[in-house]
Motif scaffolding. Structure first.
Motif, PDB file in Angstrom:
ATOM      1  N   GLY A 161       5.065  13.959  -8.339  1.00  0.00           N
ATOM      2  CA  GLY A 161       6.008  14.833  -7.546  1.00  0.00           C
ATOM      3  C   GLY A 161       5.695  14.877  -6.044  1.00  0.00           C
ATOM      4  N   ALA A 162       4.842  13.698  -5.470  1.00  0.00           N
ATOM      5  CA  ALA A 162       4.569  13.978  -3.899  1.00  0.00           C
ATOM      6  C   ALA A 162       5.511  12.657  -3.426  1.00  0.00           C
ATOM      7  N   PRO A 213      15.301  20.567  -9.238  1.00  0.00           N
ATOM      8  CA  PRO A 213      15.541  19.314  -9.894  1.00  0.00           C
ATOM      9  C   PRO A 213      15.645  17.737  -9.120  1.00  0.00           C
ATOM     10  N   ALA A 214      15.518  17.917  -8.023  1.00  0.00           N
ATOM     11  CA  ALA A 214      15.553  16.425  -7.273  1.00  0.00           C
ATOM     12  C   ALA A 214      14.213  15.926  -7.232  1.00  0.00           C
ATOM     13  N   THR A 215      13.095  16.734  -7.705  1.00  0.00           N
ATOM     14  CA  THR A 215      11.800  15.995  -7.894  1.00  0.00           C
ATOM     15  C   THR A 215      11.422  16.212  -9.452  1.00  0.00           C
ATOM     16  N   ALA A 216      10.520  15.299  -9.726  1.00  0.00           N
ATOM     17  CA  ALA A 216       9.948  15.353 -11.054  1.00  0.00           C
ATOM     18  C   ALA A 216       9.087  16.431 -11.397  1.00  0.00           C
ATOM     19  N   PHE A 217       8.420  16.947 -10.302  1.00  0.00           N
ATOM     20  CA  PHE A 217       7.621  17.964 -10.363  1.00  0.00           C
ATOM     21  C   PHE A 217       8.385  19.102 -10.474  1.00  0.00           C
ATOM     22  N   LEU A 239       0.828  -1.116   0.028  1.00  0.00           N
ATOM     23  CA  LEU A 239       0.053   0.066  -0.100  1.00  0.00           C
ATOM     24  C   LEU A 239       0.774   1.198   0.019  1.00  0.00           C
ATOM     25  N   PHE A 240       0.544   2.202  -1.057  1.00  0.00           N
ATOM     26  CA  PHE A 240       1.438   3.420  -0.996  1.00  0.00           C
ATOM     27  C   PHE A 240       0.667   4.394   0.153  1.00  0.00           C
ATOM     28  N   ILE A 241       1.732   4.881   1.087  1.00  0.00           N
ATOM     29  CA  ILE A 241       1.287   5.644   2.138  1.00  0.00           C
ATOM     30  C   ILE A 241       2.243   7.021   2.041  1.00  0.00           C
ATOM     31  N   ALA A 242       1.745   7.965   2.790  1.00  0.00           N
ATOM     32  CA  ALA A 242       2.509   9.157   3.129  1.00  0.00           C
ATOM     33  C   ALA A 242       3.632   8.953   3.954  1.00  0.00           C
ATOM     34  N   PRO A 243       4.776   9.201   3.605  1.00  0.00           N
ATOM     35  CA  PRO A 243       6.018   8.761   4.470  1.00  0.00           C
ATOM     36  C   PRO A 243       5.778   9.217   5.729  1.00  0.00           C
ATOM     37  N   PRO A 244       6.341   8.471   6.776  1.00  0.00           N
ATOM     38  CA  PRO A 244       6.185   8.724   8.245  1.00  0.00           C
ATOM     39  C   PRO A 244       7.575   9.422   8.452  1.00  0.00           C
ATOM     40  N   PRO A 245       7.697  10.151   9.554  1.00  0.00           N
ATOM     41  CA  PRO A 245       9.070  10.672   9.830  1.00  0.00           C
ATOM     42  C   PRO A 245      10.288   9.697   9.927  1.00  0.00           C
ATOM     43  N   ASP A 246       9.996   8.454  10.183  1.00  0.00           N
ATOM     44  CA  ASP A 246      11.153   7.542  10.289  1.00  0.00           C
ATOM     45  C   ASP A 246      10.514   6.192   9.879  1.00  0.00           C
ATOM     46  N   SER A 247      11.341   5.261   9.853  1.00  0.00           N
ATOM     47  CA  SER A 247      11.094   3.809   9.366  1.00  0.00           C
ATOM     48  C   SER A 247      10.190   2.953  10.375  1.00  0.00           C
ATOM     49  N   SER A 248       9.924   3.468  11.770  1.00  0.00           N
ATOM     50  CA  SER A 248       9.488   2.832  12.864  1.00  0.00           C
ATOM     51  C   SER A 248       7.910   2.967  12.635  1.00  0.00           C
ATOM     52  N   LEU A 249       7.240   1.987  13.046  1.00  0.00           N
ATOM     53  CA  LEU A 249       5.651   2.168  12.977  1.00  0.00           C
ATOM     54  C   LEU A 249       5.297   3.371  13.795  1.00  0.00           C
ATOM     55  N   PRO A 250       4.391   4.314  13.026  1.00  0.00           N
ATOM     56  CA  PRO A 250       3.877   5.473  13.663  1.00  0.00           C
ATOM     57  C   PRO A 250       2.554   5.226  14.291  1.00  0.00           C
ATOM     58  N   ALA A 251       1.993   6.032  14.945  1.00  0.00           N
ATOM     59  CA  ALA A 251       0.797   5.895  15.555  1.00  0.00           C
ATOM     60  C   ALA A 251      -0.409   5.881  14.631  1.00  0.00           C
ATOM     61  N   PRO A 286      11.135   6.319  -3.618  1.00  0.00           N
ATOM     62  CA  PRO A 286      11.149   7.568  -4.232  1.00  0.00           C
ATOM     63  C   PRO A 286      10.256   7.939  -5.106  1.00  0.00           C
ATOM     64  N   SER A 287       9.216   7.987  -4.782  1.00  0.00           N
ATOM     65  CA  SER A 287       8.071   8.449  -5.840  1.00  0.00           C
ATOM     66  C   SER A 287       8.077   9.803  -6.565  1.00  0.00           C
ATOM     67  N   GLU A 288       8.527  10.605  -5.681  1.00  0.00           N
ATOM     68  CA  GLU A 288       8.710  12.206  -6.108  1.00  0.00           C
ATOM     69  C   GLU A 288       9.837  12.308  -7.077  1.00  0.00           C
ATOM     70  N   LYS A 289      10.427  11.289  -7.412  1.00  0.00           N
ATOM     71  CA  LYS A 289      11.368  11.173  -8.643  1.00  0.00           C
ATOM     72  C   LYS A 289      10.857  10.574 -10.027  1.00  0.00           C
ATOM     73  N   LEU A 290       9.518  10.072 -10.016  1.00  0.00           N
ATOM     74  CA  LEU A 290       9.085   9.282 -11.144  1.00  0.00           C
ATOM     75  C   LEU A 290       8.411  10.257 -11.971  1.00  0.00           C
ATOM     76  N   LEU A 291       8.506  10.250 -13.335  1.00  0.00           N
ATOM     77  CA  LEU A 291       8.035  10.732 -14.467  1.00  0.00           C
ATOM     78  C   LEU A 291       6.662  10.595 -14.368  1.00  0.00           C
ATOM     79  N   LEU A 292       5.626  11.187 -15.275  1.00  0.00           N
ATOM     80  CA  LEU A 292       4.324  10.834 -15.544  1.00  0.00           C
ATOM     81  C   LEU A 292       4.285   9.725 -16.660  1.00  0.00           C
ATOM     82  N   ARG A 293       4.278   8.411 -15.887  1.00  0.00           N
ATOM     83  CA  ARG A 293       4.573   7.183 -16.733  1.00  0.00           C
ATOM     84  C   ARG A 293       3.765   6.162 -16.138  1.00  0.00           C
ATOM     85  N   SER A 294       3.648   4.958 -16.967  1.00  0.00           N
ATOM     86  CA  SER A 294       3.272   3.866 -16.121  1.00  0.00           C
ATOM     87  C   SER A 294       4.415   2.879 -15.703  1.00  0.00           C
ATOM     88  N   TYR A 295       4.359   2.025 -14.518  1.00  0.00           N
ATOM     89  CA  TYR A 295       5.529   1.405 -14.042  1.00  0.00           C
ATOM     90  C   TYR A 295       5.106   0.097 -13.727  1.00  0.00           C
TER      91      TYR A 295
END
Length: 448
Positions: A194-195, A359-363, A168-180, A275-284
Motif C-alpha cells: 500500500g505504500a 479504492p485507489a490503493t491496494a491497502f 532500487l525501490f525508493i520513496a518517491p521524491p516530490p518530482d522526477s528531478s534529482l532530489p538532494a 505504482p506500487s501502492e496499487k499492487l496486491l499481496l503477491r509475488s511479481y
C-alpha cells in the motif's frame, strides 16, 4: 444485518484505535526479523562500491534499564550488526560492524513489524562473486542469528553503459528531478503493502553520453494468475532525464537510511515513478527494457509485496472468514467459504474491496482496522470456555464498535463481576456480567 454492517463500517472509519491494538503473537513460522538488499554504486577505479541496506525488527533486541547517566532514555536496546563480504576463496574481503543503541521509555514489548533498526554497510570490492554474511547479536539475551544464503557478482566499473545498471525501490521524491537525498524503501528489495514508491536506476555512464533514458516495463505475477490480470496497474514507456556525474553518500538517521546526492561523482541516476501502492499481496516479476541512445539493456527484477505488521487474524484465510460472522449473514458466509484456498482468498479480498474507503490503493484501512480489533479481542477476552476471545460477548462488541470511551468495573457479592462499556460518540452503553467469576462475561443488557 445491512444496518449493522453500515454502522460497523462507519465505526471503523471514525472510531480509530487501530494503532493501539497489540498483535496476537507471531505466525507459526515466525515473523521476518531481517530484510536486506545490495546496490552496486559506480566508483572511481577498478571495482565497485557495494552497499548492503539492512532493516531489523527492533523487537529482536530486548529492552533493559539504562545504566548510562548520559543516555537520554530510561531504557535501551543494545546489539551489534556484523556484515561480511566473503570472496570465492572463502576469505573475508570486507567487514562492517554497527552498534545498536536504541532508546525506549519503558521495557514493554511491542508488536513485531512496527519499529525497525536500519543501517548501511559499504564495501569497495574488486570484480567477482561474493557471499554476504550478516550476523545480528542481542547483547542482553545473547541471542544471535546469521544469514548467509545470498551471493552477488560485482562487475567492473571500467565497463560503462546501462548494462551495468541496477534498480532500487525508493520513496518517491516530490518530482522526477534529482532530489538532494533519496531514501531506499529498504525491505530487502520488496515493496511495503500500500505504500508509494519509485524506481532509481543507477549505472556507470559512458563518457560524453548525454542521451535521455527510455524505460519500458512488463509486469507479471509469479506464478501467473489470469484472474489477477485486471488488477495489475497499467505501465507505460517512460522517458526519464538522466543526472550524470553524481555521487551517492550513504547516511543513517534514526530509523531511516538515505543517500545524499552530490557532485562530482561516477554515477548516473534516473528516477522513475512506479505504482506500487496499487499492487496486491503477491509475488511479481518486472522486466525493465532500458534504452540510452544506441545502448540497450534489460533489467529483470523479482519482488514481493510485503506486510510485516499484518493483523494476525488475516494470516489464515479461514480464520479471517470466520471473523466476518458479525458483519455477514450465515448464507453470505457460507458463500464466501466455498471453493479451494485460492477461491476463498479471492472471496475475502472481494468482500473487503467493496467496502474500501480508498479504492485507489491496494491497502484497505477499513479491513485493517476490523482485523486489528479481532486480534485485540482474541488476545484479551479469551477464557477456558471460549479461548478465541473475539467469539465472546465482549469480543463481539469490541470488534463491532472498537475500544469503549470508558469502562466501569464493579463486584457484587451476589451478581458477580460487572463491566459497563460506554461509547460516548455512539450514545450507547453495554453491560457485561461474570456471575461465576470465571472470566466469562455475558452481555446482559444494552441500555440506551
Amino acid at each position: 444485518m445491512r444496518r449493522v454492517l453500515i454502522a460497523v463500517l462507519l465505526a471503523l472509519l471514525t472510531g480509530g484505535g487501530a494503532h493501539a491494538q497489540p498483535r496476537n503473537g507471531p505466525p507459526e513460522q515466525g515473523p521476518q526479523v531481517l530484510f536486506y538488499e545490495t546496490v552496486q554504486v559506480p566508483a572511481e577505479g577498478e571495482g565497485r562500491r557495494v552497499d548492503v541496506h539492512y532493516r531489523i525488527d527492533r523487537e529482536f533486541f530486548i529492552p533493559v534499564k539504562s545504566t548510562e547517566p548520559s543516555f537520554p532514555h530510561p531504557f535501551m536496546r543494545r546489539g551489534e550488526v556484523l556484515i561480511e563480504m566473503v570472496d570465492s576463496t572463502g576469505s573475508t574481503a570486507g567487514r562492517s560492524l554497527d552498534r545498536v543503541e536504541a532508546g525506549e521509555q519503558d521495557a514493554e514489548r511491542g508488536p513485531m513489524g512496527t519499529a525497525w533498526q536500519q543501517g548501511i554497510g559499504s564495501f569497495f570490492l574488486r570484480p567477482g562473486p561474493y557471499k554476504i554474511q550478516i550476523t545480528i547479536d542481542d547483547l542482553e539475551s545473547r541471542r544471535s542469528i546469521t544469514e548467509k544464503h545470498r551471493t552477488i557478482r560485482v562487475g567492473p566499473s571500467s565497463r560503462p553503459g546501462i548494462a551495468t545498471a541496477s534498480a532500487l525501490f525508493i520513496a518517491p521524491p516530490p518530482d522526477s528531478s534529482l532530489p538532494a537525498t533519496i531514501s531506499p524503501v529498504n525491505y530487502g528489495g520488496e515493496i511495503f503493502f500500500g505504500a508509494p514508491a519509485a524506481l532509481a536506476i543507477i549505472w556507470s555512464p559512458a563518457a560524453g553520453d548525454d542521451s535521455l533514458l527510455s524505460a519500458r516495463f512488463t509486469l507479471t505475477e509469479t506464478p501467473p494468475a489470469e484472474e489477477d490480470l485486471a488488477s495489475l496497474p497499467a505501465l507505460r514507456e517512460v522517458r526519464a532525464h538522466i543526472i550524470r556525474g553524481v555521487s551517492l553518500r550513504p547516511s543513517t538517521e534514526g530509523e531511516r537510511i538515505s543517500y545524499a546526492t552530490a557532485r562530482p561523482g561516477a554515477a548516473a541516476i534516473a528516477i522513475i515513478p512506479f505504482p506500487s501502492e496499487k499492487l496486491l499481496l503477491r509475488s511479481y516479476a518486472l522486466k525493465i527494457a532500458l534504452t540510452n541512445g544506441t545502448d540497450h539493456a534489460e533489467l529483470p527484477l523479482k519482488f514481493r509485496v510485503v506486510w510485516p505488521d499484518m493483523p494476525f487474524s488475516l494470516k489464515d484465510i479461514d480464520n479471517a472468514l470466520d471473523a466476518l460472522k458479525y458483519v455477514t449473514t450465515e448464507d453470505q458466509l457460507d458463500s464466501l467459504r466455498r471453493g479451494g484456498m485460492e477461491s476463498r482468498r479471492k472471496n475475502l479480498e472481494e468482500f473487503w474491496r467493496k467496502r474500501d474507503s480508498t479504492p485507489a490503493t491496494a491497502f484497505n484501512e477499513v479491513e485493517t482496522e476490523y482485523y486489528r480489533r479481532v486480534d485485540y479481542a482474541t488476545r484479551n477476552f479469551g477464557t477456558l470456555r471460549v479461548p478465541d476471545g473475539f467469539r465472546s460477548d465482549r469480543g463481539r462488541i469490541y470488534v463491532l464498535y472498537g475500544p469503549p470511551t470508558s469502562t466501569e468495573r464493579s463486584l457484587d457479592p451476589d451478581a458477580g463481576y460487572q463491566e459497563v462499556w460506554v461509547y460516548s460518540r455512539l450514545n450507547r452503553k453495554f453491560v457485561f456480567v461474570d456471575q461465576n467469576k470465571s472470566g466469562n462475561y455475558i452481555l446482559v443488557t444494552t441500555p440506551p
